[in-house]
Design a protein around this motif. Structure first.
Motif, PDB file in Angstrom:
ATOM      1  N   GLN A  22     -51.176  65.895  18.895  1.00  0.00           N
ATOM      2  CA  GLN A  22     -52.304  66.094  17.743  1.00  0.00           C
ATOM      3  C   GLN A  22     -53.295  65.085  18.169  1.00  0.00           C
ATOM      4  O   GLN A  22     -54.473  65.371  18.212  1.00  0.00           O
ATOM      5  N   GLN A  23     -53.005  64.035  18.315  1.00  0.00           N
ATOM      6  CA  GLN A  23     -53.720  62.677  18.796  1.00  0.00           C
ATOM      7  C   GLN A  23     -54.438  63.035  20.153  1.00  0.00           C
ATOM      8  O   GLN A  23     -55.742  62.910  20.235  1.00  0.00           O
ATOM      9  N   VAL A  24     -53.791  63.661  20.936  1.00  0.00           N
ATOM     10  CA  VAL A  24     -54.479  63.740  22.300  1.00  0.00           C
ATOM     11  C   VAL A  24     -55.609  64.914  22.052  1.00  0.00           C
ATOM     12  O   VAL A  24     -56.536  64.889  22.632  1.00  0.00           O
ATOM     13  N   ALA A  25     -55.222  65.833  21.188  1.00  0.00           N
ATOM     14  CA  ALA A  25     -56.276  66.903  20.847  1.00  0.00           C
ATOM     15  C   ALA A  25     -57.583  66.138  20.141  1.00  0.00           C
ATOM     16  O   ALA A  25     -58.540  66.412  20.670  1.00  0.00           O
ATOM     17  N   LYS A  26     -57.148  65.476  19.517  1.00  0.00           N
ATOM     18  CA  LYS A  26     -58.343  64.882  18.510  1.00  0.00           C
ATOM     19  C   LYS A  26     -59.332  63.939  19.326  1.00  0.00           C
ATOM     20  O   LYS A  26     -60.303  63.815  19.591  1.00  0.00           O
ATOM     21  N   ARG A  27     -58.594  63.086  20.398  1.00  0.00           N
ATOM     22  CA  ARG A  27     -59.385  62.251  20.920  1.00  0.00           C
ATOM     23  C   ARG A  27     -59.973  62.851  22.359  1.00  0.00           C
ATOM     24  O   ARG A  27     -61.046  62.424  22.617  1.00  0.00           O
ATOM     25  N   THR A 203     -48.850  66.845  27.712  1.00  0.00           N
ATOM     26  CA  THR A 203     -47.999  66.574  26.650  1.00  0.00           C
ATOM     27  C   THR A 203     -46.656  67.134  26.531  1.00  0.00           C
ATOM     28  O   THR A 203     -46.291  68.184  27.352  1.00  0.00           O
ATOM     29  N   GLY A 204     -45.771  66.486  25.801  1.00  0.00           N
ATOM     30  CA  GLY A 204     -44.218  66.960  25.839  1.00  0.00           C
ATOM     31  C   GLY A 204     -43.236  66.427  26.809  1.00  0.00           C
ATOM     32  O   GLY A 204     -43.701  66.043  27.846  1.00  0.00           O
ATOM     33  N   ASP A 205     -42.245  66.125  26.466  1.00  0.00           N
ATOM     34  CA  ASP A 205     -41.293  65.428  27.317  1.00  0.00           C
ATOM     35  C   ASP A 205     -40.833  66.219  28.580  1.00  0.00           C
ATOM     36  O   ASP A 205     -40.217  65.668  29.487  1.00  0.00           O
ATOM     37  N   ASN A 206     -41.004  67.539  28.405  1.00  0.00           N
ATOM     38  CA  ASN A 206     -40.582  68.253  29.699  1.00  0.00           C
ATOM     39  C   ASN A 206     -41.694  67.979  30.833  1.00  0.00           C
ATOM     40  O   ASN A 206     -41.105  68.402  31.958  1.00  0.00           O
ATOM     41  N   LYS A 207     -42.609  67.139  30.399  1.00  0.00           N
ATOM     42  CA  LYS A 207     -43.640  66.898  31.602  1.00  0.00           C
ATOM     43  C   LYS A 207     -43.169  65.446  32.202  1.00  0.00           C
ATOM     44  O   LYS A 207     -43.783  65.023  33.293  1.00  0.00           O
ATOM     45  N   ALA A 208     -42.532  64.823  31.215  1.00  0.00           N
ATOM     46  CA  ALA A 208     -42.304  63.196  31.820  1.00  0.00           C
ATOM     47  C   ALA A 208     -41.571  63.065  33.126  1.00  0.00           C
ATOM     48  O   ALA A 208     -42.404  62.016  33.817  1.00  0.00           O
ATOM     49  N   LYS A 209     -40.836  63.911  33.682  1.00  0.00           N
ATOM     50  CA  LYS A 209     -40.309  63.700  34.907  1.00  0.00           C
ATOM     51  C   LYS A 209     -41.287  63.784  36.149  1.00  0.00           C
ATOM     52  O   LYS A 209     -41.492  62.847  37.256  1.00  0.00           O
ATOM     53  N   LYS A 210     -42.069  64.917  36.101  1.00  0.00           N
ATOM     54  CA  LYS A 210     -43.208  65.081  36.873  1.00  0.00           C
ATOM     55  C   LYS A 210     -44.181  64.079  36.849  1.00  0.00           C
ATOM     56  O   LYS A 210     -44.785  63.284  37.851  1.00  0.00           O
ATOM     57  N   VAL A 211     -44.493  63.642  35.694  1.00  0.00           N
ATOM     58  CA  VAL A 211     -45.673  62.453  35.404  1.00  0.00           C
ATOM     59  C   VAL A 211     -45.048  61.209  36.038  1.00  0.00           C
ATOM     60  O   VAL A 211     -45.836  60.521  36.798  1.00  0.00           O
ATOM     61  N   ASP A 212     -43.833  60.813  35.891  1.00  0.00           N
ATOM     62  CA  ASP A 212     -43.092  59.762  36.427  1.00  0.00           C
ATOM     63  C   ASP A 212     -43.269  59.785  38.169  1.00  0.00           C
ATOM     64  O   ASP A 212     -43.641  58.948  38.709  1.00  0.00           O
ATOM     65  N   GLU A 213     -42.739  60.859  38.759  1.00  0.00           N
ATOM     66  CA  GLU A 213     -42.770  61.156  40.143  1.00  0.00           C
ATOM     67  C   GLU A 213     -44.101  60.921  40.876  1.00  0.00           C
ATOM     68  O   GLU A 213     -44.643  60.256  41.719  1.00  0.00           O
ATOM     69  N   ILE A 214     -45.184  61.723  40.049  1.00  0.00           N
ATOM     70  CA  ILE A 214     -46.459  61.608  40.557  1.00  0.00           C
ATOM     71  C   ILE A 214     -47.206  60.103  40.223  1.00  0.00           C
ATOM     72  O   ILE A 214     -47.732  59.577  41.063  1.00  0.00           O
ATOM     73  N   HIS A 215     -47.267  59.515  39.290  1.00  0.00           N
ATOM     74  CA  HIS A 215     -47.776  58.239  38.856  1.00  0.00           C
ATOM     75  C   HIS A 215     -47.088  57.116  39.714  1.00  0.00           C
ATOM     76  O   HIS A 215     -47.728  56.369  40.133  1.00  0.00           O
ATOM     77  N   ASN A 216     -45.736  57.301  39.887  1.00  0.00           N
ATOM     78  CA  ASN A 216     -45.317  56.074  40.365  1.00  0.00           C
ATOM     79  C   ASN A 216     -44.843  56.508  42.059  1.00  0.00           C
ATOM     80  O   ASN A 216     -43.993  55.820  42.687  1.00  0.00           O
ATOM     81  N   LYS A 217     -45.542  57.679  42.333  1.00  0.00           N
ATOM     82  CA  LYS A 217     -45.233  57.945  43.741  1.00  0.00           C
ATOM     83  C   LYS A 217     -43.899  57.937  44.213  1.00  0.00           C
ATOM     84  O   LYS A 217     -43.648  57.457  45.447  1.00  0.00           O
ATOM     85  N   LYS A 218     -43.187  58.537  43.353  1.00  0.00           N
ATOM     86  CA  LYS A 218     -41.734  58.624  44.000  1.00  0.00           C
ATOM     87  C   LYS A 218     -41.511  59.833  45.085  1.00  0.00           C
ATOM     88  O   LYS A 218     -42.463  60.618  45.208  1.00  0.00           O
ATOM     89  N   SER A 219     -40.479  59.543  45.731  1.00  0.00           N
ATOM     90  CA  SER A 219     -40.442  60.207  47.111  1.00  0.00           C
ATOM     91  C   SER A 219     -40.600  61.732  46.868  1.00  0.00           C
ATOM     92  O   SER A 219     -39.921  62.419  45.960  1.00  0.00           O
ATOM     93  N   GLY A 220     -41.305  62.470  47.775  1.00  0.00           N
ATOM     94  CA  GLY A 220     -41.652  63.881  47.450  1.00  0.00           C
ATOM     95  C   GLY A 220     -42.767  64.200  46.453  1.00  0.00           C
ATOM     96  O   GLY A 220     -42.972  65.260  46.302  1.00  0.00           O
ATOM     97  N   PHE A 221     -43.460  63.400  46.037  1.00  0.00           N
ATOM     98  CA  PHE A 221     -44.256  63.467  45.049  1.00  0.00           C
ATOM     99  C   PHE A 221     -45.520  64.369  45.229  1.00  0.00           C
ATOM    100  O   PHE A 221     -46.217  65.177  44.845  1.00  0.00           O
ATOM    101  N   GLU A 222     -45.760  64.387  46.907  1.00  0.00           N
ATOM    102  CA  GLU A 222     -46.904  64.980  47.398  1.00  0.00           C
ATOM    103  C   GLU A 222     -46.598  66.644  47.388  1.00  0.00           C
ATOM    104  O   GLU A 222     -47.651  67.430  47.515  1.00  0.00           O
ATOM    105  N   MET A 240     -52.528  61.824  27.868  1.00  0.00           N
ATOM    106  CA  MET A 240     -51.061  62.268  27.567  1.00  0.00           C
ATOM    107  C   MET A 240     -50.493  61.572  26.357  1.00  0.00           C
ATOM    108  O   MET A 240     -51.213  60.792  25.833  1.00  0.00           O
ATOM    109  N   ASP A 241     -49.478  62.569  25.700  1.00  0.00           N
ATOM    110  CA  ASP A 241     -48.769  61.787  24.839  1.00  0.00           C
ATOM    111  C   ASP A 241     -47.690  60.932  25.182  1.00  0.00           C
ATOM    112  O   ASP A 241     -47.271  60.885  26.316  1.00  0.00           O
ATOM    113  N   LYS A 242     -47.240  60.285  24.137  1.00  0.00           N
ATOM    114  CA  LYS A 242     -46.038  59.184  24.510  1.00  0.00           C
ATOM    115  C   LYS A 242     -44.661  60.027  25.252  1.00  0.00           C
ATOM    116  O   LYS A 242     -44.251  59.419  26.102  1.00  0.00           O
TER     117      LYS A 242
END
Ligand code: 6PG
Length: 248
Positions: A22-27, A203-222, A240-242
């Motif tokens: 909701q905050q993501v949407a507002k901001r 948004t949503g915790d189902n995205k957390a893994k990919k966000v982590d891999e992409i932002h922290n450039k984990k092996s294979g993120f490309e 993003m949301d938390k």
């Protein structure tokens, strides 16, 4: 809100993290209203997905009367190849949650014809972008491209199993959803990265893994299309949301 700049490929992206969807949407709605106010004509590519749906509700509710909707030309980053009245249509979702509630100019709504032959439609939409948009280095340039990210790392409708579409010669491509086999028409990576500004809404915790891999450039993120979003303008924002950003 937590906000910080991150170096990517010598360019800077900005990450903004909010309490919840909701905050993501507002901001994001506030950000969008400010962008439109700063421009004359404003060309934006919209996204499908659950986060934009909420944003459209917020925009209509809170900015319905203050945004000069007539200045905005609406396009889509991708569309499902279904009729415009189908529940899966990104266009229909936008009609239901935004266009039916605010004063847009009908002629400024440039939808992807999901009901048409996908190959011909990709070609028609490529031409339409050539005609309607200014260019940068010969490439049609949106003022803003709004993107979501699937939990498989796809963005627009470029999926990990069709990475070759990212750099396709044509501005728009025909993609195939990996599970349903549904055809999609999508803008390619060149168009995304030529935009003046690109915003990810994740948004949503189902995205957390990919966000982590992409932002922290984990092996294979490309291997995730979302990792290739890197506009030449240097203006990339992740809202993003938390839950989605929990590993950052
Ligand atoms: C589509 C979307 C797609 C979407 C993501 C994220 O038409 O399928 O454009 O790329 O943005 O799947 O969707 P959510 O906002 O629901 O997480």
């Amino acid at each position: 809100m937590k906000s910080y700049p991150v170096e990517i490929h010598l360019k800077v992206m900005e990450v903004r993290i909010f309490k919840d969807k909701q905050q993501v949407a507002k901001r994001f709605s506030t950000y969008f209203a400010e962008k439109v106010a700063q421009h004359g004509i404003f060309h934006v590519a919209l996204s499908g997905g659950s986060t934009p749906k909420l944003i459209f509700d917020v925009l209509a509710e809170e900015y319905g009367d203050t945004i000069d909707w007539g200045k905005i030309h609406f396009y889509w980053g991708d569309e499902r190849c279904v009729s415009p009245t189908d529940e899966q249509s990104n266009y229909k979702m936008t009609v239901d949650h935004l266009f039916s509630k605010v004063k847009c100019v009908e002629g400024n709504i440039h939808r992807i014809l999901g009901e048409a032959d996908p190959t011909r439609e990709a070609m028609r939409y490529s031409n339409l972008l050539e005609i309607n948009l200014d260019r940068i280095s010969g490439i049609p340039q949106f003022d803003l491209v709004i993107l979501g990210m699937g939990d498989d790392g796809h963005t627009a409708s470029i999926f990990p199993h069709e990475m070759e579409l990212w750099n396709a010669h044509d501005h728009c491509v025909v993609a195939t959803h990996p599970e349903s086999g549904q055809k999609r028409v999508s803008i390619n990576g060149t168009i995304i990265n030529a935009a003046k500004e690109v915003v990810f809404l994740v948004t949503g915790d189902n995205k957390a893994k990919k966000v982590d891999e992409i932002h922290n450039k984990k092996s294979g993120f490309e291997k995730y299309p979302a990792s290739l979003v890197n506009p030449t303008s240097g203006k990339l924002l992740w809202f993003m949301d938390k839950a989605a950003a929990k590993a950052l």
